[in-house]
Design a protein around this motif. Structure first.
Motif, PDB file in Angstrom:
ATOM      1  N   THR A 109       0.815  -1.221   0.000  1.00 37.63           N
ATOM      2  CA  THR A 109       0.000   0.000   0.000  1.00 37.63           C
ATOM      3  C   THR A 109       0.845   1.266   0.000  1.00 37.63           C
ATOM      4  O   THR A 109       0.320   2.362   0.204  1.00 37.63           O
ATOM      5  N   ASN A 124      -3.439   5.883  -1.983  1.00 36.16           N
ATOM      6  CA  ASN A 124      -4.009   4.542  -2.098  1.00 36.16           C
ATOM      7  C   ASN A 124      -5.229   4.344  -1.208  1.00 36.16           C
ATOM      8  O   ASN A 124      -5.819   3.257  -1.193  1.00 36.16           O
ATOM      9  N   LEU A 184      -8.856   4.345  -0.300  1.00 35.46           N
ATOM     10  CA  LEU A 184     -10.076   4.290  -1.099  1.00 35.46           C
ATOM     11  C   LEU A 184     -11.313   4.701  -0.319  1.00 35.46           C
ATOM     12  O   LEU A 184     -12.276   5.192  -0.888  1.00 35.46           O
ATOM     13  N   ARG A 223      -5.890   0.435  -1.408  1.00 35.14           N
ATOM     14  CA  ARG A 223      -5.524  -0.356  -2.568  1.00 35.14           C
ATOM     15  C   ARG A 223      -4.105  -0.863  -2.369  1.00 35.14           C
ATOM     16  O   ARG A 223      -3.241  -0.159  -1.856  1.00 35.14           O
ATOM     17  N   THR A 228      -0.966  -3.781  -4.086  1.00 39.56           N
ATOM     18  CA  THR A 228      -0.545  -4.690  -5.153  1.00 39.56           C
ATOM     19  C   THR A 228       0.463  -5.673  -4.583  1.00 39.56           C
ATOM     20  O   THR A 228       1.495  -5.275  -4.029  1.00 39.56           O
ATOM     21  N   VAL A 251      -3.837  -7.135  -7.770  1.00 41.77           N
ATOM     22  CA  VAL A 251      -4.425  -6.032  -7.009  1.00 41.77           C
ATOM     23  C   VAL A 251      -5.341  -6.598  -5.930  1.00 41.77           C
ATOM     24  O   VAL A 251      -6.163  -7.475  -6.199  1.00 41.77           O
ATOM     25  N   VAL A 267      -7.398  -5.558  -1.947  1.00 42.81           N
ATOM     26  CA  VAL A 267      -7.930  -4.486  -1.104  1.00 42.81           C
ATOM     27  C   VAL A 267      -7.658  -4.851   0.347  1.00 42.81           C
ATOM     28  O   VAL A 267      -7.986  -5.947   0.792  1.00 42.81           O
ATOM     29  N   TYR A 277     -10.017  -8.551  -5.419  1.00 43.66           N
ATOM     30  CA  TYR A 277     -10.618  -7.416  -6.104  1.00 43.66           C
ATOM     31  C   TYR A 277     -11.622  -7.927  -7.129  1.00 43.66           C
ATOM     32  O   TYR A 277     -11.331  -8.841  -7.898  1.00 43.66           O
ATOM     33  N   LYS A 302      -7.195   3.225 -10.128  1.00 42.13           N
ATOM     34  CA  LYS A 302      -7.922   3.535  -8.894  1.00 42.13           C
ATOM     35  C   LYS A 302      -9.376   3.867  -9.174  1.00 42.13           C
ATOM     36  O   LYS A 302     -10.265   3.540  -8.405  1.00 42.13           O
ATOM     37  N   LEU A 310     -11.281   0.754  -9.313  1.00 44.96           N
ATOM     38  CA  LEU A 310     -11.353   0.074  -8.022  1.00 44.96           C
ATOM     39  C   LEU A 310     -12.396   0.688  -7.106  1.00 44.96           C
ATOM     40  O   LEU A 310     -13.009   0.014  -6.292  1.00 44.96           O
TER      41      LEU A 310
END
Length: 684
Positions: free
Chosen positions: A369, A376, A378, A388, A390, A396, A398, A448, A668, A671
């Motif tokens: 993050t 990042n 959300l 968010r 990775t 990806v 959450v 995700y 983003k 997402l």
């Protein structure tokens, strides 16, 4: 020439004396038991301005009272610019004849000087059975609340914290200048055990509140006052930088600093470090705790301590600087490692690391993050922050990061259910990919869901066809039935609602937030369910009596979802009685064959109308007041399958396509539409 200098000196001294005389020496600084410090005053020439003029009223039988409008002032503090006032408590009582007596509280603070309710020093406490408290500003645009319930055997002596059983608590929303507090009953009827009892809502300071010495309130217990802390400031239309430029109107005295008042205009004054006193006084109100080179004249047992002389500080700093720099970093790293290891053990890590569970380290999620960077973030609400992340270069995920959750709310045996949840394969459930156990409250990592939106949003926008509504109903039922029937022990959700249902590609439906339901202990899952007042109508009425969520609680909530799908709208109401009446109206319309009165079915074909009536009858069977009389989810699935049969092979192919899609990098903006996969209906 010497005479001229002498005259000038005398004139300057006289001028300064006149300036100091601006504040009268004979001002009253006491009203009853309350001290009235500057900038406040009781006589016209004593306060800083008329905005700070207070009223000392001689009330017959009560003596002198210091008043702020209709509020009685109990204490004024200039050190932190706060004021403590007396606040009537709100209550709701039912007598033996079920007659209702209640009192709500409404406060409007004066506009000048600028006051607001302190969100850091107040919290609302509610004591009573099946009571809902609502706090809101005058316009109703900002609100918070909580709900308390009672089990059949209430024993307050065994309770210590306000976690929902008999007592609940809520913080005050930030920045309010108006406040309305109201109480209402959540249940549909007043039970025999509640007759003669009351619910109370009152303010306390922001310390842990122990309820073990309380009893269920009765008529004799209500009508008291509690203390409410207000923040106040000076010069409501200026900020510190502007105020300092105009020394003639600058409110802070000598040895005092200016401090901003939240995000808006206005400021307050505080004494500099090493000084104490009244920072608003123009006559050196902030005085040194101890002067260097002088004998300290305080009492021997005085708790104030003299600052160390600068020379001593400099010498000590030189002596320890190299050692401190080296050791501090080492100690900090060591403490963090120990804390992570402690949390890992406390959260059952030693057990889970030998199971089929994906465990992330705190460092991994920090890197995923970007150290929980705001770019990042959300979503953010009172219960959690959502980021968010990775992982594995291109996957990806959450990350749901709980905040301010009491450790006691955790399910002590969540590890077993968590392992089951992470290893199940159900295309209609948002997959929990992993967990981080190195934090006080575990962090949940979810898959995700690309190109998805919530059923809540689709209902609001009226974008669902009847066929889509039928599909949502059967797929959501399949997900619940799988969790209820295909796992051992059964896993129930506890917070089924439209906002926790996602419609993804190919109109595939997934239920989200099973991870949170597993993490929180069953007796405390109501905290998730009542975080938002417009979710209260989903709550099982039996739960309000027993305080325990069951599989049949999910069935009741699912019945409400079916009703909303058919009505084409969410019961977005703030009064629980209204939502209950809507449910009653729906049930009556089904039984009386007047369903068309509550459902807009003009666009439905004859065949669709038959399906609507069948689903409405299923919903009524789910909404029975008694859990034992409700349908099992397996039976619900069986009946819904007759309405909307599903092709299993096709659905499995679509699920595989979605799994491939989740591995791709996304933006983003994409997402943001799937935030509600974490139970974040506020993001809509």
């Amino acid at each position: 020439m010497k005479i001229g200098h002498w005259l000038l000196t005398v004139a300057v001294a006289w001028w300064f004396q006149q300036g100091r005389a601006a504040l009268p020496k004979k001002c009253t600084h006491q009203c009853g038991d309350v001290t009235v410090p500057f900038p406040f005053g009781l006589e016209p020439n004593c306060p800083r301005s008329t905005d700070f003029l207070l009223d000392c009223t001689n009330t017959e039988g009560s003596g002198f009272r210091l008043m702020l409008g209709d509020l009685t002032i109990l204490k004024i503090s200039v050190g932190d610019s706060t004021m403590v006032v007396s606040l009537p408590e709100a209550y709701e009582c039912y007598d033996q004849n079920r007659s209702l007596a209640n009192r709500n509280v409404s406060i409007n603070l004066p506009p000048n000087p600028r006051y607001r309710f302190s969100e850091t020093q107040n919290k609302l406490i509610v004591v009573g059975c099946n009571a809902l408290a609502d706090m809101a500003n005058k316009e109703g645009t900002v609100r918070k609340g909580c709900a308390s319930y009672c089990s059949s055997n209430v024993d307050l002596a065994k309770e210590t914290t306000c976690s929902g059983q008999v007592c609940c608590q809520a913080s005050i929303p930030a920045g309010l200048t108006t406040l309305n507090i109201s109480l209402s009953s959540i249940g549909q009827n007043v039970s025999n055990s509640e007759r003669g009892h009351c619910a109370r809502a009152f303010m306390v300071d922001n310390r842990p509140f122990n309820i073990s010495n309380l009893t269920l309130p009765t008529f004799q217990d209500v009508g008291n006052n509690s203390s409410l802390v207000l923040d106040w400031m000076v010069e409501s239309d200026e900020i510190c930088d502007m105020a300092k430029r105009n020394r003639s109107s600058y409110a802070c005295g000598k040895n005092a600093n200016c401090k901003g008042f939240g995000n808006g205009s206005g400021y307050r004054c505080v004494c500099k470090p090493g000084y104490h006193g009244n920072p608003y006084s123009p006559f050196g109100g902030c005085k040194a705790i101890c002067s260097f080179g002088k004998t300290y004249k305080g009492k021997k047992n005085n708790k104030d301590r003299c600052p160390i002389a600068p020379g001593v500080i400099a010498g000590a700093a030189i002596a320890v600087s190299v050692f401190g720099i080296t050791v501090t970093g080492s100690v900090s790293v060591t403490m963090k490692l120990r804390l992570r290891k402690f949390n890992f053990t406390q959260n059952g890590g030693e057990t889970l690391k030998h199971r089929k569970v994906q465990i992330f380290t705190e460092v991994e999620l920090v890197e995923a993050t970007n150290n929980y960077n705001d770019s990042n973030k959300l979503n953010d609400d009172d219960s959690s922050s959502v980021y968010r992340g990775t992982i594995a270069k291109d996957t990806v995920v959450v990350v749901k990061k709980p905040k301010d959750m009491d450790k006691s709310l955790l399910n002590k045996d969540f590890q077993r259910e968590l392992e089951i949840l992470m290893n199940i394969s159900c295309k209609n459930v948002v997959k929990l990919k992993g967990i981080c156990l190195e934090t006080k409250i575990p962090l949940l990592v979810y898959e995700y869901i690309p190109n998805s939106t919530t059923v809540f949003k689709l209902i609001q926008q009226n974008k669902l066809t009847w066929e889509q509504r039928f599909k949502i109903a059967i797929e959501a039922a399949l997900a619940l039935n799988h969790m209820h029937s295909s796992t051992q022990p059964p896993i129930f959700h506890g917070n089924i609602k439209l906002a926790n249902m996602l419609m993804g590609r190919n109109n595939s439906v997934k239920i989200s937030d099973f991870g949170t339901s597993v993490l929180i202990s069953p007796e405390h899952r109501h905290i998730v369910a009542i975080q938002k007042k417009d979710s209260l109508h989903y709550i099982d009425p039996e739960y309000l009596v027993t305080g325990m969520l069951t599989i049949q609680s999910d069935v009741y909530s699912f019945g409400v979802v079916l009703m909303e799908l058919l009505m084409g709208k969410k019961l977005h109401v703030m009064k629980s009685e209204k939502s209950i009446n809507t449910i009653r109206l729906f049930i009556s319309s089904v039984k009386d064959d007047t369903l068309s009165d509550v459902i807009s079915s003009e666009s439905a074909s004859e065949g669709e109308m038959d399906k609507i009536q069948t689903i409405a009858k299923i919903a009524v069977e789910c909404l029975d007041q008694y859990g034992a009389n409700r349908l099992a989810m397996s039976k619900v699935v069986e009946k819904l399958a007759n309405v909307y049969p599903i092709s299993t092979d096709k659905e499995e192919d679509e699920a595989k396509e979605e799994d491939e899609e989740t591995k791709r990098e996304v933006h983003k903006e994409e997402l943001s539409s799937c935030l509600s996969c974490l139970g974040m209906d506020s993001c809509i």
